[in-house]
Design a protein around this motif. Structure first.
Motif, PDB file in Angstrom:
ATOM      1  N   GLU A   4       0.814  -1.184   0.000  1.00 51.47           N
ATOM      2  CA  GLU A   4       0.000   0.000   0.000  1.00 51.47           C
ATOM      3  C   GLU A   4       0.854   1.241   0.000  1.00 51.47           C
ATOM      4  OE1 GLU A   4      -2.470   3.193   1.932  1.00 51.47           O
ATOM      5  OE2 GLU A   4      -0.854   2.134   2.903  1.00 51.47           O
ATOM      6  N   GLY A   5       2.106   1.139   0.315  1.00 49.96           N
ATOM      7  CA  GLY A   5       2.993   2.287   0.368  1.00 49.96           C
ATOM      8  C   GLY A   5       4.380   1.873  -0.070  1.00 49.96           C
ATOM      9  N   LEU A   6       5.337   2.205   0.772  1.00 56.96           N
ATOM     10  CA  LEU A   6       6.720   1.908   0.434  1.00 56.96           C
ATOM     11  C   LEU A   6       7.366   1.038   1.497  1.00 56.96           C
ATOM     12  CD1 LEU A   6       7.837   5.510  -0.610  1.00 56.96           C
ATOM     13  CD2 LEU A   6       7.305   3.606  -2.129  1.00 56.96           C
ATOM     14  N   LEU A   7       8.426   0.368   1.083  1.00 54.61           N
ATOM     15  CA  LEU A   7       9.229  -0.412   2.018  1.00 54.61           C
ATOM     16  C   LEU A   7      10.603   0.238   2.049  1.00 54.61           C
ATOM     17  CD1 LEU A   7       8.718  -3.002   3.681  1.00 54.61           C
ATOM     18  CD2 LEU A   7       9.789  -4.271   1.837  1.00 54.61           C
ATOM     19  N   LEU A   8      10.934   0.832   3.177  1.00 48.42           N
ATOM     20  CA  LEU A   8      12.164   1.615   3.246  1.00 48.42           C
ATOM     21  C   LEU A   8      13.084   1.104   4.337  1.00 48.42           C
ATOM     22  CD1 LEU A   8      10.670   5.242   3.160  1.00 48.42           C
ATOM     23  CD2 LEU A   8      11.515   3.900   1.237  1.00 48.42           C
ATOM     24  N   THR A   9      14.315   1.519   4.255  1.00 45.81           N
ATOM     25  CA  THR A   9      15.243   1.317   5.356  1.00 45.81           C
ATOM     26  C   THR A   9      15.441   2.665   6.035  1.00 45.81           C
ATOM     27  OG1 THR A   9      16.376  -0.463   4.187  1.00 45.81           O
ATOM     28  CG2 THR A   9      17.555   0.576   6.010  1.00 45.81           C
ATOM     29  N   ILE A  10      14.996   2.769   7.258  1.00 46.97           N
ATOM     30  CA  ILE A  10      15.108   4.033   7.999  1.00 46.97           C
ATOM     31  C   ILE A  10      16.322   3.938   8.916  1.00 46.97           C
ATOM     32  CG2 ILE A  10      13.995   5.524   9.701  1.00 46.97           C
ATOM     33  CD1 ILE A  10      11.329   4.636   8.578  1.00 46.97           C
ATOM     34  N   LYS A  11      17.222   4.869   8.768  1.00 47.26           N
ATOM     35  CA  LYS A  11      18.462   4.816   9.559  1.00 47.26           C
ATOM     36  C   LYS A  11      18.301   5.497  10.907  1.00 47.26           C
ATOM     37  CE  LYS A  11      21.481   4.513   5.569  1.00 47.26           C
ATOM     38  NZ  LYS A  11      22.506   5.157   4.735  1.00 47.26           N
ATOM     39  N   GLY A  12      17.509   6.537  10.954  1.00 43.99           N
ATOM     40  CA  GLY A  12      17.307   7.271  12.201  1.00 43.99           C
ATOM     41  C   GLY A  12      18.293   8.412  12.358  1.00 43.99           C
ATOM     42  N   LYS A  13      17.955   9.282  13.276  1.00 44.09           N
ATOM     43  CA  LYS A  13      18.808  10.441  13.576  1.00 44.09           C
ATOM     44  C   LYS A  13      18.806  10.614  15.086  1.00 44.09           C
ATOM     45  CE  LYS A  13      18.569  14.234  10.871  1.00 44.09           C
ATOM     46  NZ  LYS A  13      18.099  15.545  10.350  1.00 44.09           N
ATOM     47  N   LYS A  14      19.904  11.105  15.635  1.00 41.95           N
ATOM     48  CA  LYS A  14      19.973  11.282  17.091  1.00 41.95           C
ATOM     49  C   LYS A  14      18.928  12.285  17.553  1.00 41.95           C
ATOM     50  CE  LYS A  14      24.358   9.791  18.671  1.00 41.95           C
ATOM     51  NZ  LYS A  14      25.446   9.981  19.595  1.00 41.95           N
ATOM     52  N   LEU A  15      18.179  11.889  18.550  1.00 40.11           N
ATOM     53  CA  LEU A  15      17.169  12.773  19.121  1.00 40.11           C
ATOM     54  C   LEU A  15      17.787  14.081  19.585  1.00 40.11           C
ATOM     55  CD1 LEU A  15      14.926  10.297  21.127  1.00 40.11           C
ATOM     56  CD2 LEU A  15      14.096  12.008  19.519  1.00 40.11           C
ATOM     57  N   SER A  16      18.984  14.001  20.105  1.00 43.86           N
ATOM     58  CA  SER A  16      19.650  15.190  20.644  1.00 43.86           C
ATOM     59  C   SER A  16      20.002  16.179  19.539  1.00 43.86           C
ATOM     60  CB  SER A  16      20.900  14.789  21.418  1.00 43.86           C
ATOM     61  OG  SER A  16      21.733  13.966  20.630  1.00 43.86           O
ATOM     62  N   ASP A  17      20.009  15.712  18.282  1.00 42.14           N
ATOM     63  CA  ASP A  17      20.337  16.603  17.168  1.00 42.14           C
ATOM     64  C   ASP A  17      19.094  17.304  16.602  1.00 42.14           C
ATOM     65  OD1 ASP A  17      22.933  14.445  15.730  1.00 42.14           O
ATOM     66  OD2 ASP A  17      22.972  15.895  17.381  1.00 42.14           O
ATOM     67  N   LEU A  18      17.933  16.880  17.029  1.00 42.85           N
ATOM     68  CA  LEU A  18      16.711  17.477  16.484  1.00 42.85           C
ATOM     69  C   LEU A  18      16.421  18.799  17.178  1.00 42.85           C
ATOM     70  CD1 LEU A  18      14.389  14.353  16.238  1.00 42.85           C
ATOM     71  CD2 LEU A  18      15.771  15.407  14.453  1.00 42.85           C
ATOM     72  N   LYS A  19      15.884  19.726  16.384  1.00 46.49           N
ATOM     73  CA  LYS A  19      15.574  21.036  16.949  1.00 46.49           C
ATOM     74  C   LYS A  19      14.069  21.251  16.998  1.00 46.49           C
ATOM     75  CE  LYS A  19      19.845  22.946  15.144  1.00 46.49           C
ATOM     76  NZ  LYS A  19      20.496  23.817  14.168  1.00 46.49           N
ATOM     77  N   GLU A  20      13.654  22.020  17.992  1.00 44.77           N
ATOM     78  CA  GLU A  20      12.257  22.459  18.114  1.00 44.77           C
ATOM     79  C   GLU A  20      11.271  21.305  18.083  1.00 44.77           C
ATOM     80  OE1 GLU A  20      13.082  26.783  15.999  1.00 44.77           O
ATOM     81  OE2 GLU A  20      11.645  25.398  15.110  1.00 44.77           O
ATOM     82  N   VAL A  21      11.556  20.290  18.873  1.00 41.28           N
ATOM     83  CA  VAL A  21      10.625  19.172  19.005  1.00 41.28           C
ATOM     84  C   VAL A  21       9.808  19.382  20.274  1.00 41.28           C
ATOM     85  CG1 VAL A  21      10.509  16.706  19.521  1.00 41.28           C
ATOM     86  CG2 VAL A  21      11.976  17.517  17.697  1.00 41.28           C
ATOM     87  N   ASP A  22       8.481  19.308  20.154  1.00 43.58           N
ATOM     88  CA  ASP A  22       7.632  19.519  21.324  1.00 43.58           C
ATOM     89  C   ASP A  22       7.544  18.263  22.175  1.00 43.58           C
ATOM     90  OD1 ASP A  22       5.678  21.410  19.100  1.00 43.58           O
ATOM     91  OD2 ASP A  22       6.712  22.241  20.846  1.00 43.58           O
ATOM     92  N   ARG A  23       7.545  17.089  21.525  1.00 45.27           N
ATOM     93  CA  ARG A  23       7.372  15.820  22.235  1.00 45.27           C
ATOM     94  C   ARG A  23       8.087  14.720  21.479  1.00 45.27           C
ATOM     95  NH1 ARG A  23       5.924  17.902  25.973  1.00 45.27           N
ATOM     96  NH2 ARG A  23       4.055  17.687  27.256  1.00 45.27           N
TER      97      ARG A  23
END
Lengths: 289, 142
Positions: free
Chosen positions: B101-120
């Motif tokens: 129904e969509g796509l099959l991807l490989t998600i590598k992820g990113k460090k949470l500490s590197d994300l900006k302006e995340v509310d939750r």
């Protein structure tokens, strides 16, 4: 932003209001509702309604309207997953060791577990004998939405209700969405992506946190063993209840069923498989890393 | 790869438009074709519940031919999409992706500490103290 935090349903709740502070009467109403909901539907409380049929004979019984609603929705989920999801799995979870005493050790005769049969018609439940219900796959989402309704009844318009990682968010004052990172299943320091929530519910579930030995809390009641093909799921829907139902459905179904289930709940989703690949729904709007 | 991907997307878009526009006719077609015995050796035969179309495209050094196969349920909704390399049907090709129904991807992820302006952060619920204590006790016994 102002935040109100408390414990309930075995997790920490954080209610964030954009610009206002939650008044004491609203706090009391929320605390009362969550406490009553837990007392009624927690599998770990012996006097809960979900545990009231553990020694019952086969027959018909009257249940509360709220329990009837939840079981009716659970029945839809059971149909959508071709009976792999079934809230009557409570007995199997107990035999696996996830009981109110946290034995954490499966019984040797766990393969002898027989999934009890039940139906619900209005506020009457029919059972074929003793049955232990577990509403863990849908109850929290429902509770989040009721807390949101309580906030609205006190005229709060801009808020985010977070119950241990599952949540519902309105818009922020000014119309901007809430920006939410999605934890990578099994890797708490990583984000799989980010999504903007605006008048939407989000649910996240994985099989890593509640794991003991080879077992975890997501059991296939027909095979009597943990689900291993899927390790984590995320769903976004119009409310937290639909998102919660969707994550349960994703764990208890396969990829040929995802489209039908997503249409039913009007949801978008991610499914993290044990082989490292992730199914991403065609209507997923978030950013993925 | 980009050329093939563009052909893939275009082919699927065409098929979706056809399905939506001729939905009622398709339901009748599938009911009538329920008696037909499927064969798998001809490119022209469509198995009950499936639609296929072939797209040809130019690539450096020659021509490529892709067959798009859509599985459609009784209501006319697409339940599965597959592609086949017609010129090399038996060759495994990592670039041809099966998706439902969509796509099959490989998600590598990113460090949470590197994300900006995340509310939750959306997470699965943390385990309770009782659960953690029991687990600690269990591990100590092992």
């Amino acid at each position: 932003m102002k935040e109100f935090s408390f414990s309930g349903l075995g997790t920490i709740w954080r209610i964030t209001l954009d610009s206002l502070e939650l008044k004491d009467d609203a706090k009391k109403a929320i605390l009362y509702f969550v406490k009553e909901f837990e007392a009624s539907f927690s599998r770990f409380l012996p006097n809960s309604e979900t545990n009231s049929f553990k020694k019952s004979l086969a027959g018909k019984y009257k249940i509360s309207k709220e329990f009837a609603f939840l079981l009716s929705e659970a029945n839809s989920l059971r149909t959508l997953t071709k009976c792999v999801y079934d809230p009557a799995v409570g007995g199997l979870l107990e035999m696996a060791g996830y009981d109110d005493k946290y034995r954490m050790k499966p019984l040797s005769n766990i393969k002898e577990f027989i999934l009890p049969k039940w139906t619900v018609d209005g506020d009457i439940i029919s059972i074929d004998g003793p049955i232990a219900f577990d509403l863990g796959g849908i109850g929290k989402g429902y509770c989040i939405d009721q807390v949101s309704n309580i906030l609205r009844s006190f005229d709060y318009k801009y808020f985010l209700v977070d119950a241990g990682g599952d949540m519902f968010a309105t818009a922020k004052e000014g119309g901007a969405p809430w920006r939410v990172a999605i934890e990578y299943p099994g890797k708490p320091d990583l984000a799989a992506g980010v999504i903007n929530l605006k008048n939407q519910g989000l649910a996240v579930s994985d099989s890593f946190r509640r794991r003991w030995g080879k077992w975890h809390h997501l059991l296939n009641p027909q095979l009597k063993r943990p689900i291993e093909a899927v390790v984590g799921v995320v769903a976004v829907a119009d409310n937290a209840f639909k998102a919660d139902c969707m994550t349960s459905a994703l764990f208890f179904s396969n990829d040929t069923q995802y489209a039908t289930i997503a249409r039913f709940y009007n949801a978008s989703y991610l499914v993290f498989n044990s082989d490292g690949k992730t199914n991403v729904s065609s209507n997923w709007k978030g950013e993925l890393f | 790869m980009n050329n093939r991907r563009n052909v893939l997307i275009l082919g699927i878009a065409v098929l979706i438009i056809v399905l939506v526009y001729y939905r009622d006719d398709l339901i009748v077609f599938f009911k009538q074709s329920a008696e037909i015995s499927p064969t798998t050796n001809s490119l022209d035969v469509v198995l009950p519940g499936e639609l296929s179309a072939v797209a040809r495209y130019n690539v450096p050094g020659g021509e490529g031919v892709l067959r798009f196969i859509l599985a459609v349920d009784n209501s006319g909704f697409i339940t599965n999409v597959m592609t086949e390399d017609v010129l090399n049907p038996n060759a495994s090709n990592e670039k041809l992706v099966k998706f439902s129904e969509g796509l099959l991807l490989t998600i590598k992820g990113k460090k949470l500490s590197d994300l900006k302006e995340v509310d939750r952060v959306g997470t699965s619920s943390l385990t309770t103290k009782a659960f953690n204590s029991a687990l600690t006790e269990l591990k100590a016994k092992l």
